[in-house]
Enzyme design. Structure first.
Site, short mmCIF file in Angstrom:
data_model
loop_
_atom_site.label_atom_id
_atom_site.label_comp_id
_atom_site.label_asym_id
_atom_site.label_seq_id
_atom_site.Cartn_x
_atom_site.Cartn_y
_atom_site.Cartn_z
NE ARG A 55 -1.16 2.49 2.88
CZ ARG A 55 -0.92 3.48 3.47
NH1 ARG A 55 -0.71 4.73 2.85
NH2 ARG A 55 -0.40 3.51 4.88
CG ASP A 56 3.03 4.55 2.81
OD1 ASP A 56 2.84 5.21 2.17
OD2 ASP A 56 3.73 4.78 3.94
CG HIS A 104 4.16 4.90 9.12
ND1 HIS A 104 3.51 3.95 8.49
CD2 HIS A 104 4.54 5.71 8.00
CE1 HIS A 104 3.73 4.09 6.89
NE2 HIS A 104 4.27 5.10 6.77
CB CYS A 129 3.00 11.04 0.85
SG CYS A 129 1.28 11.67 1.29
CG ASN A 184 7.06 3.64 4.17
OD1 ASN A 184 6.59 4.54 4.95
ND2 ASN A 184 6.67 3.60 2.91
CG HIS A 211 7.94 8.38 5.21
ND1 HIS A 211 7.56 8.33 4.15
CD2 HIS A 211 6.68 7.78 5.92
CE1 HIS A 211 6.61 7.82 3.66
NE2 HIS A 211 6.05 7.51 5.17
#
Length: 312
Positions: free
Chosen positions: A26-27, A220, A253, A262, A222
């Site tokens: 996903r991310d 989370h 993003c 990430n 980055h």
């Protein structure tokens, strides 16, 4: 694969086990300019599961015009079949329509995504922070009523490219209001990667004082400034037991250009192995998976551990 292992040297106060919350499908993929075919995404998920990752966030039920890369959510879940459902296969939903789509596919684990800052809330959800909280309230209630597990993401917890440093009190207020809706877990996001270990500890302490302990929290980070692993290890030392990571270090993003990849799952696993912390993942299999995905994307994986082991 023959490789050098990190020496295991535990530190006092470290946990026996950490849960890796894999966000690669996903991310990790959402900011890719070229749309990755659904069958490649499905194979990515299968390889991640085969590598021992129990929790894999699969996709997002957002409108295709928002994030074209994730416009095939239904098709992906259909292709994955039984392995694409269950408590450990969360998906993002932005609103009740997204929840409807997810529940129709048998999803039982969802995530909502808020913002600690007004500017990013407008850019990401086209709503103010207050309006977004009002939007999430029925989503969370309906999800819980349906027996689903619910995670709340909060973006821009450390810095915002438009507003600058984000006050800890402001972050705690948004996090508290989201958790008051009934969410099971909070994921604290450093969307543009400007956090540092002292800031991480101060925020976690403030959340704890507000009644959101580390046992309810995930982190989370980055890696824009190379601080993701240091920040993560600080959080683990403070009691956090769930860490978001993306195999290969993929990510970004679409609404914050300064947000780069990430924390790489392989880099996290190497560090956890060095501390003797259990996590369940097979590092060699993860490296092979990242190398394969890099071939699909046409560029090398950002992960330092992948580059070191695959190159060696």
């Amino acid at each position: 694969m023959s490789r050098t292992l990190p020496m295991t040297e535990p530190l006092p106060g470290q946990p026996d086990r950490v849960t890796i919350y894999e966000v690669g499908p996903r991310d990790g993929l959402q900011n890719e300019k070229s749309v990755v075919p659904t069958h490649v995404k499905a194979e990515f998920v299968r390889r991640l599961l085969a590598a021992g990752l129990d929790t894999v966030e699969l996709t997002s039920f957002v409108p295709q015009k928002w994030v074209p890369q994730l416009g095939d959510a239904e098709e992906l879940l259909d292709e994955l079949g039984e392995i694409g459902t269950g408590r450990q296969r969360p998906v993002l939903v932005p609103n009740e329509r997204g929840l409807d789509r997810a529940l129709e596919r048998g999803v039982t684990s969802i995530a909502i995504f808020g913002s600690a800052t007004e500017t990013f809330a407008r850019k990401n959800l086209n709503r103010s922070v207050e309006e977004s909280l009002q939007m999430f309230a029925p989503v969370v209630k309906r999800a819980l009523d349906a027996g689903a597990w619910v995670r709340a993401y909060v973006s821009m917890c450390f810095g915002d490219p438009w507003e600058g440093p984000v006050p800890v009190e402001q972050v705690v207020d948004v996090c508290s209001r989201l958790m008051d809706l009934g969410c099971d877990q909070l994921s604290i996001g450093d969307t543009i990667g400007v956090g540092t270990p002292g800031h991480v500890r101060r925020l976690l302490d403030a959340l704890d004082d507000a009644g959101i302990g580390p046992e309810q929290s995930a982190v989370h980070f980055h890696d824009t400034y190379g601080q993701a692993l240091a920040n993560t290890m600080t959080a683990i030392g403070r009691g956090v037991r769930v860490v978001d990571a993306s195999t290969g270090g993929l990510g970004g993003c679409p609404y914050a250009r300064s947000a780069t990849g990430n924390l790489a799952t392989e880099d996290l696993v190497w560090a956890l192995d060095g501390l003797g912390i259990e996590h369940g993942a097979d590092l060699d299999a993860l490296v092979r998976t990242s190398t394969w995905m890099a071939e699909q994307l046409g560029r090398p994986a950002p992960s330092r551990v992948v580059r070191a082991l695959a190159g060696g």
